[in-house]
Every structure is written in C-alpha cells, then in structure tokens.
Design a protein around this motif. Structure first.
Motif, short mmCIF file in Angstrom:
data_model
loop_
_atom_site.label_atom_id
_atom_site.label_comp_id
_atom_site.label_asym_id
_atom_site.label_seq_id
_atom_site.Cartn_x
_atom_site.Cartn_y
_atom_site.Cartn_z
N PRO A 189 0.78 -1.10 -0.04
CA PRO A 189 0.12 0.04 -0.08
C PRO A 189 0.85 1.23 -0.03
CG PRO A 189 -0.07 -1.11 2.21
CD PRO A 189 0.73 -1.98 1.21
N ARG A 190 2.08 1.04 0.58
CA ARG A 190 2.90 2.33 0.29
C ARG A 190 3.66 2.30 -0.75
NH1 ARG A 190 2.19 1.06 5.75
NH2 ARG A 190 2.08 2.99 7.05
N PRO A 191 3.76 3.28 -1.81
CA PRO A 191 4.45 3.44 -3.12
C PRO A 191 5.85 3.25 -2.90
CG PRO A 191 3.54 5.62 -2.33
CD PRO A 191 3.11 4.50 -1.60
N GLY A 192 6.74 2.61 -3.87
CA GLY A 192 7.92 2.61 -3.73
C GLY A 192 9.08 1.45 -3.39
N LEU A 193 7.97 0.52 -2.49
CA LEU A 193 8.47 -0.50 -1.93
C LEU A 193 8.65 -1.73 -2.52
CD1 LEU A 193 6.79 -0.30 1.71
CD2 LEU A 193 9.12 0.85 1.16
N ARG A 194 9.81 -2.37 -2.56
CA ARG A 194 9.94 -3.84 -3.39
C ARG A 194 9.02 -4.78 -2.70
NH1 ARG A 194 15.82 -5.22 -1.93
NH2 ARG A 194 15.18 -4.39 0.03
N PRO A 195 8.22 -5.89 -3.56
CA PRO A 195 7.58 -6.99 -3.03
C PRO A 195 8.45 -7.84 -2.27
CG PRO A 195 7.87 -7.10 -5.53
CD PRO A 195 8.62 -5.86 -5.12
N GLY A 196 7.62 -8.68 -1.39
CA GLY A 196 8.34 -9.80 -0.97
C GLY A 196 8.43 -9.67 0.41
N HIS A 197 9.50 -10.36 1.11
CA HIS A 197 9.47 -10.62 2.51
C HIS A 197 10.92 -10.77 2.93
CE1 HIS A 197 8.78 -14.72 1.17
NE2 HIS A 197 9.79 -14.96 1.96
N SER A 269 9.67 -2.28 10.16
CA SER A 269 8.96 -3.56 9.37
C SER A 269 9.25 -3.28 7.74
CB SER A 269 7.41 -3.39 9.53
OG SER A 269 7.29 -3.87 10.94
N TRP A 270 8.20 -3.49 6.97
CA TRP A 270 8.54 -3.64 5.67
C TRP A 270 8.69 -2.19 4.80
CZ3 TRP A 270 10.60 -7.46 3.42
CH2 TRP A 270 10.69 -7.54 1.78
N SER A 271 8.29 -1.25 5.59
CA SER A 271 8.16 0.29 5.16
C SER A 271 9.75 0.73 5.13
CB SER A 271 7.34 1.35 5.92
OG SER A 271 7.76 1.30 7.31
N GLU A 272 10.52 -0.02 5.87
CA GLU A 272 11.91 0.18 6.00
C GLU A 272 12.65 -0.87 5.04
OE1 GLU A 272 15.26 1.25 9.11
OE2 GLU A 272 14.11 -0.61 9.65
N TRP A 273 12.51 -2.06 5.38
CA TRP A 273 13.17 -3.30 4.76
C TRP A 273 13.03 -3.29 3.24
CZ3 TRP A 273 16.40 -6.78 7.52
CH2 TRP A 273 16.77 -7.66 6.73
N GLY A 274 11.82 -3.17 2.95
CA GLY A 274 11.29 -2.97 1.33
C GLY A 274 11.76 -1.58 0.58
N LEU A 275 12.52 -0.74 1.21
CA LEU A 275 13.07 0.36 0.33
C LEU A 275 13.88 -0.31 -0.89
CD1 LEU A 275 13.62 2.90 3.34
CD2 LEU A 275 11.91 3.17 1.37
N ASP A 277 16.85 0.37 -1.84
CA ASP A 277 18.49 0.32 -1.37
C ASP A 277 18.24 -0.59 -0.25
OD1 ASP A 277 17.39 2.17 0.31
OD2 ASP A 277 19.32 3.34 -0.03
N GLY A 278 17.34 -1.27 0.19
CA GLY A 278 17.20 -2.20 1.38
C GLY A 278 18.17 -3.38 1.45
N PRO A 279 17.85 -4.26 2.40
CA PRO A 279 18.52 -5.59 2.60
C PRO A 279 17.86 -6.66 1.58
CG PRO A 279 17.88 -4.86 4.67
CD PRO A 279 17.15 -3.99 3.67
N PRO A 280 18.49 -7.79 1.44
CA PRO A 280 17.90 -8.74 0.49
C PRO A 280 16.28 -9.10 0.77
CG PRO A 280 20.01 -9.66 1.78
CD PRO A 280 19.35 -8.23 2.19
N VAL A 281 15.56 -9.38 -0.17
CA VAL A 281 14.38 -9.88 -0.05
C VAL A 281 13.90 -11.01 -0.71
CG1 VAL A 281 13.35 -7.45 -0.08
CG2 VAL A 281 13.31 -8.77 -2.39
N ALA A 282 13.04 -11.93 -0.29
CA ALA A 282 12.65 -13.08 -0.86
C ALA A 282 11.29 -13.19 -1.37
CB ALA A 282 12.83 -14.32 0.20
N THR A 283 10.76 -13.83 -2.31
CA THR A 283 9.56 -14.00 -2.91
C THR A 283 9.03 -15.34 -2.96
OG1 THR A 283 10.26 -14.09 -5.01
CG2 THR A 283 9.71 -11.69 -4.34
N GLY A 284 7.75 -15.49 -2.81
CA GLY A 284 6.98 -16.95 -3.11
C GLY A 284 6.53 -17.19 -1.49
N ALA A 285 6.19 -18.62 -1.50
CA ALA A 285 5.87 -19.06 0.02
C ALA A 285 6.86 -19.12 0.69
CB ALA A 285 4.91 -20.20 -0.29
N ALA A 286 6.57 -19.03 2.24
CA ALA A 286 7.87 -19.45 3.03
C ALA A 286 8.28 -20.74 3.10
CB ALA A 286 7.28 -19.14 4.51
#
Length: 286
Positions: A189-197, A269-275, A277-286
C-alpha cells in the motif's frame, strides 16, 4: 497457558463494569493505512466508548524519523500519554475499530515503556456495538495525568539487528501481512517498496487470528495451530514484523496469550526493509 490475570485481553463485560472507575483509562487506538478515509480520529469523534480518549498512532511517534510512526523517546511518550489523562497508577484499556489493527500496537508501547497495567479490549468497538452498548460522540478533554516512561530496548529490533539475524537465525521472524503481500504477488500500500519478505521469515497473517464476524480473538487452540501451521516454534525467540510495525503486534498479542514472553517488534518493518536500497528480499511462499 495464560492465566486470567496475565491475559492481555479483557472482555466487553469486564470493561462495561469498570467504565466509572477513575483508575481505568480507555483509549481508542484505531488506525488506517495512508489515504483511507474517514480518518480514524473522525471515526472516534463520531462514536467512541464512554470516556475514551484518542491514542493517535501516527502522532505518538518520533516526529524526526522519516519512517512511519516509529517509537518515540521515553520523554515524548510520557508527555503524550499524560496529556491523554493517563497516570502511572492507572490501568489502560486499548481498543480499536474491531479490525484488530492497532490496539495491540498501543498495548505493546505501554509495555515497552514500563507500564504493565495495560489490556486490550477483545473485539473492540465492533463487538461493543454488536452487543448494543453505549457510545459517545465528540471529543473527551481529560485532566492531564502524571506518567513516567522508560523504554526497555529489548521490546524492539532495528533493521541492523534483523540483517544480522539473516546469518545467525537466532530469532524467528514472523510476518503479519496478508499472504499475497508476503509472497510478493500483491503491491504494497505504500508506494516505492519492493515486493516480498525478509528471507527466512514465516507468514502468520494477522487477520487469521480473530473471528471476522464477532471481532473476538480466536481460541488458544486455534492460535497455537496458526503458528504451528506456519512452522513457528513457540519455544524459540521470535520477532514480529508487518508493513509498518502496527499489525505485527496482533501476532505478538496472540503469542503473549499463548504464554510466549520476550518476543520483539521490528519497528521499521516492510516500510523500511522494502525500500529500493534495502537488504535482501525473498518472494514466494515461506
């Protein structure tokens, strides 16, 4: 198991019997995502529990931090809470609209700042209204209280700590966002964030922890099953996370009801991690 005195939840019956108790202070901590109208404070002005004051999650926050509603300093928290008419001797009961988003955030903030006498109203305003109980409109102007606060840093985690945890796996990370956002198939919902976890995190969507019809939190057995199904070990350290450090506390509250102590919140949370230039992200199911 949670004993009744240790249970962070109180019932509508419990609160209705104590609305006239001067040592019980009720706060409406309702919250909505940016851009959703009417604003929670306007909902509060339309209808709130008798005597309740509005706990503004976006205002009781660090004004100098660009990230959404990050924890304030202890001095500011004490000042903001005292202005709501709350003193250190009071029992605080937090509720929200009944969608379970933000009352647990207020609950966790009080605990983190050294105030153990805090509860969450099970089912919130939704259950209260369903039972035909009274509400008031307008603003409540309280007499200022006297409140002391001291932050226990163990209640929160930083991005740096979570990034370090990627290597050590010392703490399990449990993400409260809806599954499509966790898996990266739905936009944030917040623009500019990468998708995932966060890599290695588990998904326990907060909305699956309460009954959508009644607004009440699910039974202890159902809560236990939700964590087990997500591969979370309740005997090992846990950090909760979400979009911006609010709905994660619904998961924390459920853990607390199951007897888990010592868990922490990743406030950014994701509003920081998902920026970008943030740390690594993963996608898909856990």
């Amino acid at each position: 198991m949670t004993s009744s005195t240790d249970d962070p939840l109180v019932t509508t019956d419990w609160l209705a019997a104590r609305l006239d108790d001067p040592k019980v202070k009720v706060i409406d901590a309702s919250f909505k995502l940016p851009g959703v109208l009417p604003l929670p404070v306007d909902d509060y002005r339309s209808a709130h529990l008798p005597g309740a004051v509005f706990f503004d999650v976006d205002h009781i926050a660090d004004p100098n931090d660009p990230r959404p509603h990050m924890f304030p300093g202890a001095e500011q928290f004490a000042r903001n809470v005292a202005a709501l008419g709350i003193s250190s001797v009071d029992t605080v009961v937090a509720y929200d609209s009944g969608g379970w988003v933000a009352a647990p955030r207020a609950w966790w903030m009080f605990l983190a700042f050294g105030h153990p006498k805090v509860k969450v109203l099970d089912g919130g305003l939704k259950k209260w209204l369903r039972e035909g109980r009274p509400t008031h409109s307008g603003e409540v102007v309280p007499k200022p209280g006297k409140f002391q606060a001291r932050l226990d840093p163990g209640y929160v985690r930083s991005q740096q700590q979570l990034a370090g945890n990627l290597a050590t796996h010392a703490e399990q990370v449990v993400d409260a966002r809806p599954r499509p956002r966790f898996e990266g198939t739905a936009a944030e919902p917040r623009p500019g964030l990468r998708p995932g976890h966060i890599p290695g995190s588990r998904n326990v969507p907060y909305a699956e922890l309460f009954d959508a019809n009644t607004g009440a939190m699910k039974s202890l057995d159902d809560l236990r099953q939700a964590f087990k199904g997500a591969g979370v070990d309740l005997a090992k350290p846990i950090v909760t996370t979400c979009g911006s450090g609010v709905s994660a506390l619904v998961v924390t509250l459920a853990l607390y009801r199951l007897g888990v102590r010592g868990s922490a919140l990743y406030d950014g949370s994701w509003s920081e991690w998902g920026l970008p230039d943030g740390p690594p992200v993963a996608t898909g199911a856990a």
